[in-house]
Motif scaffolding. Sequence first.
Motif, PDB file in Angstrom:
ATOM      1  N   LYS A  98      -7.023  -0.905  -1.478  1.00 60.86           N
ATOM      2  CA  LYS A  98      -6.424   0.090  -2.133  1.00 60.86           C
ATOM      3  C   LYS A  98      -6.661   2.010  -2.138  1.00 60.86           C
ATOM      4  O   LYS A  98      -5.768   2.030  -3.103  1.00 60.86           O
ATOM      5  CB  LYS A  98      -7.433  -1.177  -3.773  1.00 60.86           C
ATOM      6  CG  LYS A  98      -6.112  -1.942  -3.416  1.00 60.86           C
ATOM      7  CD  LYS A  98      -7.151  -2.983  -4.860  1.00 60.86           C
ATOM      8  CE  LYS A  98      -6.938  -4.467  -5.010  1.00 60.86           C
ATOM      9  NZ  LYS A  98      -7.518  -4.952  -5.912  1.00 60.86           N
ATOM     10  N   GLU A 112      -4.201   2.372   0.546  1.00 62.11           N
ATOM     11  CA  GLU A 112      -2.863   2.523   0.097  1.00 62.11           C
ATOM     12  C   GLU A 112      -2.500   3.508  -0.629  1.00 62.11           C
ATOM     13  O   GLU A 112      -1.226   4.619  -0.702  1.00 62.11           O
ATOM     14  CB  GLU A 112      -2.814   1.314  -0.850  1.00 62.11           C
ATOM     15  CG  GLU A 112      -1.952  -0.341   0.567  1.00 62.11           C
ATOM     16  CD  GLU A 112      -2.667  -0.954  -0.131  1.00 62.11           C
ATOM     17  OE1 GLU A 112      -2.384  -2.445   0.063  1.00 62.11           O
ATOM     18  OE2 GLU A 112      -3.414  -1.319  -1.717  1.00 62.11           O
ATOM     19  N   GLU A 161       0.487   6.821  -0.434  1.00 66.94           N
ATOM     20  CA  GLU A 161       1.058   7.092  -1.018  1.00 66.94           C
ATOM     21  C   GLU A 161       1.280   8.408  -1.356  1.00 66.94           C
ATOM     22  O   GLU A 161       1.758   9.582  -1.606  1.00 66.94           O
ATOM     23  CB  GLU A 161       0.962   7.148  -2.248  1.00 66.94           C
ATOM     24  CG  GLU A 161       1.594   7.329  -3.342  1.00 66.94           C
ATOM     25  CD  GLU A 161       1.854   6.180  -4.611  1.00 66.94           C
ATOM     26  OE1 GLU A 161       2.781   5.673  -5.516  1.00 66.94           O
ATOM     27  OE2 GLU A 161       1.195   4.749  -4.672  1.00 66.94           O
ATOM     28  N   LEU A 201      -3.522  -3.699   5.692  1.00 74.72           N
ATOM     29  CA  LEU A 201      -2.166  -2.345   5.775  1.00 74.72           C
ATOM     30  C   LEU A 201      -1.075  -2.804   6.644  1.00 74.72           C
ATOM     31  O   LEU A 201      -0.134  -1.906   6.635  1.00 74.72           O
ATOM     32  CB  LEU A 201      -3.035  -1.355   6.016  1.00 74.72           C
ATOM     33  CG  LEU A 201      -4.325  -0.046   5.491  1.00 74.72           C
ATOM     34  CD1 LEU A 201      -5.012   0.934   6.139  1.00 74.72           C
ATOM     35  CD2 LEU A 201      -3.721  -0.076   4.138  1.00 74.72           C
TER      36      LEU A 201
END
Length: 324
Positions: free
Chosen positions: A59, A62, A66, A100
Amino acid sequence: MNIRSVVRGVGHYLPSRVVENKEFEATLDTSDEWIRSRTGIERRHFAAEGETTSQLAIKAAEQALENAGMSVDQIDAIVVATSTPDYTFPSVATMVQAGLNMRQGFAYDIQAVCAGFVYALANANGLIVSGQAKCVLVIGAETFSRIMDWTDRGTCVLFGDGAGALILEAATGTGTTDDRGVLSTDLHSDGRYRELLYVDGGVSTNGQAGHLRMQGNAVFKHAVTKLAETAHTALEKVGLSGSDVDWLVPHQANLRIITATAERMQLPLERVVLTVQDHGNTSAASIPLALSIGAERGQIKEGDLLVTEAIGGGLAWGSVVLRW
């Protein structure tokens, strides 16, 4: 041409369960005031049942991708710093790679306890400078709540769970300290001090995960001297000093250690990124968490000169100087 490892993105993840100091009052001879006054910690996050270190790491990764505006296809390698892996093997890093959906590159873990992220950052920088990778995802992730002795008030109130991630990418620099990216690293360890901070379990000893054991006063004394020394050394390697530093981003173990280290570096607390009050000691996750939150708060800005430093079991300690 000078190759630098430049930060492209950061991210973090904290489990949803927030544990305030007062929760410990029901089971331990302690209090919110006692914990705050000695550590600066007010609350921490604990992973939910079944929530693993690799899940926290994925998490955070990610979010870093981003933040960088990048896809996983651009990542060549993953380096995860952790002392609380999901399994003896495979590594957390390979589990993050799978999570991922990253089909290329390579992934591995580094274990240097609370100094883990500094070691991982130095290692990732080495991969980039040597040409083995152009873009590395560096993660610190821990579930220290799984190795706490809940009857030991001197340790169980200190730690929390979480993950932080940072993406380093190769860029061309001028070779001066004005370059963005990692400017210097400084790593140390001394295995003679094992008894000061360790876990009393392991695969080849008793086959158990074990519990964290710490001689707090002794660790405190080593931390204050060694952290300031390694930070000064890393700065001196590139001809800089404490007065050049915009932000000290220390391992978030104890507010008194952080304050004492900043004083030795002649830095006011206003130039220190602090998250220990909200997260407790998240071991290898502590520095990337602080970097991500410091950037999110608008404290850390592009071009700022940062020093990160940490000490953990081993003893292992070190620092990194980088320009954001």
